[in-house]
Design a protein around this motif. Structure first.
Motif, PDB file in Angstrom:
ATOM      1  N   SER A  86      50.693  -3.133  -9.483  1.00  0.00           N
ATOM      2  CA  SER A  86      50.310  -2.515 -10.749  1.00  0.00           C
ATOM      3  C   SER A  86      49.316  -3.395 -11.479  1.00  0.00           C
ATOM      4  O   SER A  86      49.273  -4.615 -11.272  1.00  0.00           O
ATOM      5  CB  SER A  86      51.533  -2.253 -11.634  1.00  0.00           C
ATOM      6  OG  SER A  86      52.176  -3.462 -11.980  1.00  0.00           O
ATOM      7  N   GLU A  88      47.969  -3.979 -15.477  1.00  0.00           N
ATOM      8  CA  GLU A  88      48.066  -3.708 -16.910  1.00  0.00           C
ATOM      9  C   GLU A  88      46.807  -4.235 -17.585  1.00  0.00           C
ATOM     10  O   GLU A  88      46.391  -5.378 -17.341  1.00  0.00           O
ATOM     11  CB  GLU A  88      49.279  -4.414 -17.513  1.00  0.00           C
ATOM     12  CG  GLU A  88      50.604  -3.989 -16.923  1.00  0.00           C
ATOM     13  CD  GLU A  88      51.773  -4.813 -17.422  1.00  0.00           C
ATOM     14  OE1 GLU A  88      52.876  -4.663 -16.871  1.00  0.00           O
ATOM     15  OE2 GLU A  88      51.590  -5.625 -18.364  1.00  0.00           O
ATOM     16  N   TRP A  90      45.295  -5.094 -21.286  1.00  0.00           N
ATOM     17  CA  TRP A  90      45.668  -5.318 -22.686  1.00  0.00           C
ATOM     18  C   TRP A  90      44.418  -5.565 -23.508  1.00  0.00           C
ATOM     19  O   TRP A  90      43.556  -6.356 -23.124  1.00  0.00           O
ATOM     20  CB  TRP A  90      46.615  -6.513 -22.798  1.00  0.00           C
ATOM     21  CG  TRP A  90      47.948  -6.274 -22.144  1.00  0.00           C
ATOM     22  CD1 TRP A  90      48.238  -6.352 -20.807  1.00  0.00           C
ATOM     23  CD2 TRP A  90      49.158  -5.895 -22.796  1.00  0.00           C
ATOM     24  NE1 TRP A  90      49.556  -6.052 -20.592  1.00  0.00           N
ATOM     25  CE2 TRP A  90      50.150  -5.766 -21.789  1.00  0.00           C
ATOM     26  CE3 TRP A  90      49.509  -5.664 -24.130  1.00  0.00           C
ATOM     27  CZ2 TRP A  90      51.467  -5.418 -22.086  1.00  0.00           C
ATOM     28  CZ3 TRP A  90      50.812  -5.315 -24.419  1.00  0.00           C
ATOM     29  CH2 TRP A  90      51.773  -5.187 -23.412  1.00  0.00           C
ATOM     30  N   LEU A  95      48.830  -2.607 -25.082  1.00  0.00           N
ATOM     31  CA  LEU A  95      48.580  -2.057 -23.758  1.00  0.00           C
ATOM     32  C   LEU A  95      47.562  -0.927 -23.841  1.00  0.00           C
ATOM     33  O   LEU A  95      47.788   0.088 -24.498  1.00  0.00           O
ATOM     34  CB  LEU A  95      49.889  -1.542 -23.149  1.00  0.00           C
ATOM     35  CG  LEU A  95      49.791  -1.065 -21.704  1.00  0.00           C
ATOM     36  CD1 LEU A  95      49.522  -2.239 -20.766  1.00  0.00           C
ATOM     37  CD2 LEU A  95      51.067  -0.340 -21.294  1.00  0.00           C
ATOM     38  N   LEU A  98      47.779   1.310 -17.875  1.00  0.00           N
ATOM     39  CA  LEU A  98      48.601   0.790 -16.779  1.00  0.00           C
ATOM     40  C   LEU A  98      48.445   1.724 -15.592  1.00  0.00           C
ATOM     41  O   LEU A  98      48.538   2.948 -15.733  1.00  0.00           O
ATOM     42  CB  LEU A  98      50.073   0.686 -17.181  1.00  0.00           C
ATOM     43  CG  LEU A  98      51.036   0.163 -16.106  1.00  0.00           C
ATOM     44  CD1 LEU A  98      52.154  -0.668 -16.733  1.00  0.00           C
ATOM     45  CD2 LEU A  98      51.647   1.322 -15.296  1.00  0.00           C
ATOM     46  N   PRO A 120      55.638  -2.444 -21.120  1.00  0.00           N
ATOM     47  CA  PRO A 120      56.048  -2.125 -19.750  1.00  0.00           C
ATOM     48  C   PRO A 120      57.257  -2.963 -19.323  1.00  0.00           C
ATOM     49  O   PRO A 120      57.424  -4.104 -19.753  1.00  0.00           O
ATOM     50  CB  PRO A 120      54.813  -2.484 -18.912  1.00  0.00           C
ATOM     51  CG  PRO A 120      53.672  -2.473 -19.875  1.00  0.00           C
ATOM     52  CD  PRO A 120      54.254  -2.934 -21.179  1.00  0.00           C
ATOM     53  N   THR A 137      57.772   1.315 -15.114  1.00  0.00           N
ATOM     54  CA  THR A 137      56.540   1.141 -14.348  1.00  0.00           C
ATOM     55  C   THR A 137      56.593   1.834 -12.987  1.00  0.00           C
ATOM     56  O   THR A 137      55.613   1.799 -12.253  1.00  0.00           O
ATOM     57  CB  THR A 137      56.229  -0.349 -14.148  1.00  0.00           C
ATOM     58  OG1 THR A 137      57.317  -0.970 -13.446  1.00  0.00           O
ATOM     59  CG2 THR A 137      56.024  -1.048 -15.483  1.00  0.00           C
TER      60      THR A 137
END
Length: 202
Positions: A86, A88, A90, A95, A98, A120, A137
């Motif tokens: 995954s 992410e 920011w 966030l 994702l 998350p 997630t």
């Protein structure tokens, strides 16, 4: 409606209930820019959990990779496998997006989520300790949680013991977490078969 669209709609519907982030995620980023854990079950190393950080301040790209394989004793074939990657993104401490792809023992999940105040359930971000709900997630759903502080303990790592604060998370996510300051140093939870899983910091 496809499962992916359902997941995205679930997350969007949850935004009105999502708590705002309480601290800067950058506080949880180690100086090395990387967290790496061995995944331990019944004293056996069954996989890895690695978090890699890129960026500065509260503008971060966080790549997370989990690879867990449980083998049947003696015959040595894979009995269970969990693989997840995954990313992410920011921006300004929130966030922004994702994307996650998961193979849960043959069951695939592929989600993409836009900006949200949900933290998350990737565990590295100590903001989770101030949250009443997290972003799942795997499937993009929202899990309600409660958090308890159990105090300071000594926890073993690959570099020796460290003093860390022990927290329990209960509800839609069941985890015991240890943080040294705002940095994740240990994870513990029960697998579906009741066995104990530990993420041990390398």
């Amino acid at each position: 409606m496809t499962p992916q669209k359902t997941c995205i709609l679930t997350v969007l519907a949850a935004l009105a209930l999502a708590p705002a982030a309480m601290a800067a995620p950058s506080a949880s980023v180690p100086a090395s820019g990387r967290l790496a854990f061995d995944v331990i079950r019944k004293d056996r190393d069954i996989g890895d959990y690695v978090v890699t950080f890129r960026g500065t301040g509260d503008d971060l790209s966080v790549e997370i990779a989990t690879d867990v394989r449980v083998k049947v004793p003696v015959i040595g074939v894979s009995a269970y496998r969990f693989v997840q990657t995954s990313t992410e993104t920011w921006r300004g401490g929130q966030l922004a997006s994702l994307a996650s792809r998961t193979d849960d023992n043959g069951t695939p999940h592929d989600i993409r989520v836009g900006a949200t105040n949900l933290v998350p359930a990737s565990l590295w971000n100590a903001d989770i300790l101030q949250s009443s709900a997290v972003l799942n997630t795997i499937d993009g759903s929202m899990d309600a949680i409660s958090v308890s502080n159990l105090g300071t303990e000594s926890i073993s790592t690959g570099s020796g013991p460290v003093q860390a604060t022990h927290y329990t998370i209960r509800g839609g996510l069941q985890r015991d977490l240890w943080y040294a300051g705002a940095t994740l140093v240990h994870v513990r939870f029960a697998a579906e078969d009741g066995s104990q899983i530990d993420y041990v910091l390398k």
